[in-house]
Enzyme design. Sequence first.
Site, PDB file in Angstrom:
ATOM      1  N   ASP A 195      23.386  72.546  19.862  1.00  0.00           N
ATOM      2  CA  ASP A 195      22.710  72.318  18.587  1.00  0.00           C
ATOM      3  C   ASP A 195      23.754  72.320  17.461  1.00  0.00           C
ATOM      4  OD1 ASP A 195      21.133  72.564  16.271  1.00  0.00           O
ATOM      5  OD2 ASP A 195      19.628  73.779  17.293  1.00  0.00           O
ATOM      6  N   THR A 207      21.308  57.381   5.226  1.00  0.00           N
ATOM      7  CA  THR A 207      20.333  56.303   5.196  1.00  0.00           C
ATOM      8  C   THR A 207      20.087  55.802   3.778  1.00  0.00           C
ATOM      9  OG1 THR A 207      17.979  55.856   5.571  1.00  0.00           O
ATOM     10  CG2 THR A 207      18.561  58.129   5.157  1.00  0.00           C
ATOM     11  N   ASP A 208      19.646  54.547   3.669  1.00  0.00           N
ATOM     12  CA  ASP A 208      19.268  54.020   2.350  1.00  0.00           C
ATOM     13  C   ASP A 208      17.969  54.658   1.837  1.00  0.00           C
ATOM     14  OD1 ASP A 208      17.519  52.801   4.141  1.00  0.00           O
ATOM     15  OD2 ASP A 208      17.909  50.751   3.456  1.00  0.00           O
ATOM     16  N   GLU A 209      17.230  55.335   2.730  1.00  0.00           N
ATOM     17  CA  GLU A 209      15.945  55.920   2.315  1.00  0.00           C
ATOM     18  C   GLU A 209      16.105  57.036   1.293  1.00  0.00           C
ATOM     19  OE1 GLU A 209      13.147  56.925   5.276  1.00  0.00           O
ATOM     20  OE2 GLU A 209      13.601  55.172   6.480  1.00  0.00           O
ATOM     21  N   TYR A 252      11.531  63.307   6.096  1.00  0.00           N
ATOM     22  CA  TYR A 252      12.784  62.817   6.710  1.00  0.00           C
ATOM     23  C   TYR A 252      13.792  62.448   5.623  1.00  0.00           C
ATOM     24  CZ  TYR A 252      16.107  59.350   8.399  1.00  0.00           C
ATOM     25  OH  TYR A 252      17.268  58.636   8.635  1.00  0.00           O
ATOM     26  N   LYS A 256      17.480  64.096   4.507  1.00  0.00           N
ATOM     27  CA  LYS A 256      18.735  63.318   4.520  1.00  0.00           C
ATOM     28  C   LYS A 256      19.366  63.331   3.124  1.00  0.00           C
ATOM     29  CE  LYS A 256      20.451  61.296   7.373  1.00  0.00           C
ATOM     30  NZ  LYS A 256      21.406  61.658   8.473  1.00  0.00           N
ATOM     31  N   PHE A 284      10.069  50.717  15.147  1.00  0.00           N
ATOM     32  CA  PHE A 284       9.268  49.495  14.998  1.00  0.00           C
ATOM     33  C   PHE A 284       9.626  48.394  16.007  1.00  0.00           C
ATOM     34  CE2 PHE A 284       8.590  45.471  12.396  1.00  0.00           C
ATOM     35  CZ  PHE A 284       7.236  45.397  12.658  1.00  0.00           C
TER      36      PHE A 284
HETATM   37  P1  NAD Z   1      18.144  59.030  17.005  1.00  0.00           P
HETATM   38  O1  NAD Z   1      16.915  59.787  16.720  1.00  0.00           O
HETATM   39  O2  NAD Z   1      18.068  57.848  17.923  1.00  0.00           O
HETATM   40  O3  NAD Z   1      19.254  60.003  17.623  1.00  0.00           O
HETATM   41  C1  NAD Z   1      19.490  61.278  17.087  1.00  0.00           C
HETATM   42  C2  NAD Z   1      20.359  62.054  18.083  1.00  0.00           C
HETATM   43  O4  NAD Z   1      20.640  63.335  17.499  1.00  0.00           O
HETATM   44  C3  NAD Z   1      19.674  62.320  19.435  1.00  0.00           C
HETATM   45  O5  NAD Z   1      20.569  62.090  20.495  1.00  0.00           O
HETATM   46  C4  NAD Z   1      19.298  63.798  19.359  1.00  0.00           C
HETATM   47  O6  NAD Z   1      19.264  64.434  20.631  1.00  0.00           O
HETATM   48  C5  NAD Z   1      20.421  64.344  18.486  1.00  0.00           C
HETATM   49  N1  NAD Z   1      20.032  65.584  17.792  1.00  0.00           N
HETATM   50  C6  NAD Z   1      18.889  65.816  17.085  1.00  0.00           C
HETATM   51  N2  NAD Z   1      18.885  67.086  16.626  1.00  0.00           N
HETATM   52  C7  NAD Z   1      20.066  67.649  17.017  1.00  0.00           C
HETATM   53  C8  NAD Z   1      20.653  68.923  16.818  1.00  0.00           C
HETATM   54  N3  NAD Z   1      20.026  69.898  16.121  1.00  0.00           N
HETATM   55  N4  NAD Z   1      21.880  69.153  17.350  1.00  0.00           N
HETATM   56  C9  NAD Z   1      22.517  68.193  18.052  1.00  0.00           C
HETATM   57  N5  NAD Z   1      22.000  66.967  18.287  1.00  0.00           N
HETATM   58  C10 NAD Z   1      20.791  66.697  17.763  1.00  0.00           C
HETATM   59  O7  NAD Z   1      18.752  58.613  15.599  1.00  0.00           O
HETATM   60  P2  NAD Z   1      19.525  57.287  15.152  1.00  0.00           P
HETATM   61  O8  NAD Z   1      18.542  56.247  14.787  1.00  0.00           O
HETATM   62  O9  NAD Z   1      20.589  56.993  16.145  1.00  0.00           O
HETATM   63  O10 NAD Z   1      20.184  57.792  13.778  1.00  0.00           O
HETATM   64  C11 NAD Z   1      21.493  58.362  13.777  1.00  0.00           C
HETATM   65  C12 NAD Z   1      21.895  58.679  12.346  1.00  0.00           C
HETATM   66  O11 NAD Z   1      21.902  57.484  11.572  1.00  0.00           O
HETATM   67  C13 NAD Z   1      20.930  59.629  11.629  1.00  0.00           C
HETATM   68  O12 NAD Z   1      21.689  60.504  10.828  1.00  0.00           O
HETATM   69  C14 NAD Z   1      20.073  58.721  10.763  1.00  0.00           C
HETATM   70  O13 NAD Z   1      19.612  59.389   9.624  1.00  0.00           O
HETATM   71  C15 NAD Z   1      21.085  57.647  10.415  1.00  0.00           C
HETATM   72  N6  NAD Z   1      20.532  56.317  10.110  1.00  0.00           N
HETATM   73  C16 NAD Z   1      19.684  55.709  10.986  1.00  0.00           C
HETATM   74  C17 NAD Z   1      19.235  54.418  10.718  1.00  0.00           C
HETATM   75  C18 NAD Z   1      18.314  53.688  11.675  1.00  0.00           C
HETATM   76  O14 NAD Z   1      17.863  52.592  11.351  1.00  0.00           O
HETATM   77  N7  NAD Z   1      18.007  54.215  12.845  1.00  0.00           N
HETATM   78  C19 NAD Z   1      19.651  53.771   9.553  1.00  0.00           C
HETATM   79  C20 NAD Z   1      20.516  54.446   8.666  1.00  0.00           C
HETATM   80  C21 NAD Z   1      20.968  55.707   8.975  1.00  0.00           C
HETATM   81  O1  DAU Z   2      16.270  52.509   6.316  1.00  0.00           O
HETATM   82  C1  DAU Z   2      16.893  53.277   7.293  1.00  0.00           C
HETATM   83  C2  DAU Z   2      15.861  54.038   8.097  1.00  0.00           C
HETATM   84  O2  DAU Z   2      15.250  53.076   8.951  1.00  0.00           O
HETATM   85  C3  DAU Z   2      16.468  55.171   8.912  1.00  0.00           C
HETATM   86  O3  DAU Z   2      16.959  56.133   8.033  1.00  0.00           O
HETATM   87  C4  DAU Z   2      15.431  55.803   9.844  1.00  0.00           C
HETATM   88  O4  DAU Z   2      16.052  56.768  10.670  1.00  0.00           O
HETATM   89  C5  DAU Z   2      14.841  54.710  10.707  1.00  0.00           C
HETATM   90  O5  DAU Z   2      13.804  55.254  11.521  1.00  0.00           O
HETATM   91  C6  DAU Z   2      14.278  53.602   9.825  1.00  0.00           C
HETATM   92  O6  DAU Z   2      13.127  54.074   9.064  1.00  0.00           O
HETATM   93  P1  DAU Z   2      11.781  53.203   8.929  1.00  0.00           P
HETATM   94  O7  DAU Z   2      10.667  54.133   8.658  1.00  0.00           O
HETATM   95  O8  DAU Z   2      12.005  52.055   8.017  1.00  0.00           O
HETATM   96  O9  DAU Z   2      11.731  52.602  10.443  1.00  0.00           O
HETATM   97  P2  DAU Z   2      10.538  52.389  11.485  1.00  0.00           P
HETATM   98  O10 DAU Z   2      11.139  51.693  12.658  1.00  0.00           O
HETATM   99  O11 DAU Z   2       9.757  53.610  11.728  1.00  0.00           O
HETATM  100  O12 DAU Z   2       9.585  51.358  10.710  1.00  0.00           O
HETATM  101  C7  DAU Z   2      10.069  50.116  10.208  1.00  0.00           C
HETATM  102  C8  DAU Z   2       8.933  49.447   9.448  1.00  0.00           C
HETATM  103  O13 DAU Z   2       7.902  49.079  10.387  1.00  0.00           O
HETATM  104  C9  DAU Z   2       8.246  50.350   8.447  1.00  0.00           C
HETATM  105  O14 DAU Z   2       7.819  49.560   7.346  1.00  0.00           O
HETATM  106  C10 DAU Z   2       7.030  50.900   9.190  1.00  0.00           C
HETATM  107  C11 DAU Z   2       6.653  49.724  10.071  1.00  0.00           C
HETATM  108  N1  DAU Z   2       6.023  50.040  11.371  1.00  0.00           N
HETATM  109  C12 DAU Z   2       6.600  50.972  12.171  1.00  0.00           C
HETATM  110  C13 DAU Z   2       6.072  51.246  13.416  1.00  0.00           C
HETATM  111  C14 DAU Z   2       6.690  52.287  14.326  1.00  0.00           C
HETATM  112  C15 DAU Z   2       4.914  49.322  11.783  1.00  0.00           C
HETATM  113  O15 DAU Z   2       4.386  48.448  11.042  1.00  0.00           O
HETATM  114  N2  DAU Z   2       4.395  49.572  13.016  1.00  0.00           N
HETATM  115  C16 DAU Z   2       4.923  50.508  13.854  1.00  0.00           C
HETATM  116  O16 DAU Z   2       4.407  50.691  14.974  1.00  0.00           O
END
Ligand code: NAD
Ligand code: DAU
Length: 338
Positions: free
Chosen positions: A55, A121-123, A154, A158, A194
Amino acid sequence: MLVTGGAGFIGANFVHATVRERPDVEVVVLDKLTYAGDRATLHDVASRITFVEGDIADTALVRKLVGDLGPGGAVVHFAAESHNDNSLHDPWPFVHTNLIGTYSLLEAVRAHGVRYHHVSTDEVYGDLPLSEPADDPAREKFTPDTPYNPSSPYSATKAGSDLLVRAWARSFGIEATISNCSNNYGPWQHVEKFIPRQITNILDGVRPKVYGAGTNVRDWIHVDDHNRAVWAVLGRGRTGETYLIGADGEANNLRVVRALLEIAGQDADAYDLVADRPGHDLRYAIDASLLRDELGWRPLHSDLESGLKATFDWYRDNEAWWRPRKAATEAKYAQLGR
Ligand code: NAD
Ligand code: DAU
């Protein structure tokens, strides 16, 4: 290099690319293997890395791993609780991992004087209005000066983690950079998100589920382009700077789902509109000029439809990887009426 969250979506793609393209880098992955982490994702590179299950909030473990890095070492911090829908259901793991976990890493890099890159993240900036016409080149985008205004538990955690990094950089002088990226797509993304959710629904003969009216806009980027940008920041980024990462990939959710249905050879209207996500952010869009102008980064995957086709094919060909998580994920969504 210590890569946290290396068994998750973006971290695993980062580890694969690093092992492939930078064989001189010794990679240690620290991952708790939550529901979102999977060692199978690292199967192909298992002999080339060191994997530690643990962790990031375990301060003793983190301090030891960071101390073991030695001169020239770096921490790249991907680990997070990452899914908005889960954070609306139970925010606590988000506070634990995204805030306390980041604090634990910052204290370790402060103690050992190690370079730190924070993946965010941009969020953190909240959302943009949908009112501006989609073809207006002057419409608003997020910049490094946009005020923080997160919407969900979330994104709030972040945002808090980014602010911890900024404070540790200013007050304690740690050598840190931050990147804030838009929505990623590509291989090994959890089926709760999504694009993989809709691809695997289509493969299962289930109609895709779109929240609300489907007009929300996300700025899609291929995960490899995100990770190339992280490497650019690690190599040439200025300490204390924040870099926004985006590939001008804006699309609303209906466009994405219709494209996926067309790729599968199905009627583009064969989706269902379902209950909206509470507090659902309307639109994200990134101005990545700093990354482009200062670091010379350019995306290699600029055509969203062809990226979606490659991703669709990857999920079709890798069912053994995603299948174990599909039923539980859909059961969770069914409880939420989505
Ligand atoms: P993910 O959920 O797919 O993976 C997260 C990983 O972190 C997993 O392997 C999980 O086991 C590990 N983890 C969670 N809690 C933990 C802890 N306490 N200690 C150690 N490991 C732990 O996430 P992702 O989509 O790969 O996102 C990775 C990073 O990128 C995040 O910081 C997220 O905020 C950022 N990010 C994601 C997106 C996106 O679109 N997915 C976009 C911008 C930024
Ligand atoms: O912008 C970066 C972020 O993008 C990251 O920080 C997050 O970790 C990542 O999960 C993602 O966040 P979103 O909430 O934008 O992603 P998600 O895939 O959950 O959803 C994308 C869009 O699709 C959002 O407008 C919600 C919509 N959605 C999502 C799901 C799961 C649907 O319409 N149907 C669905 O079933």
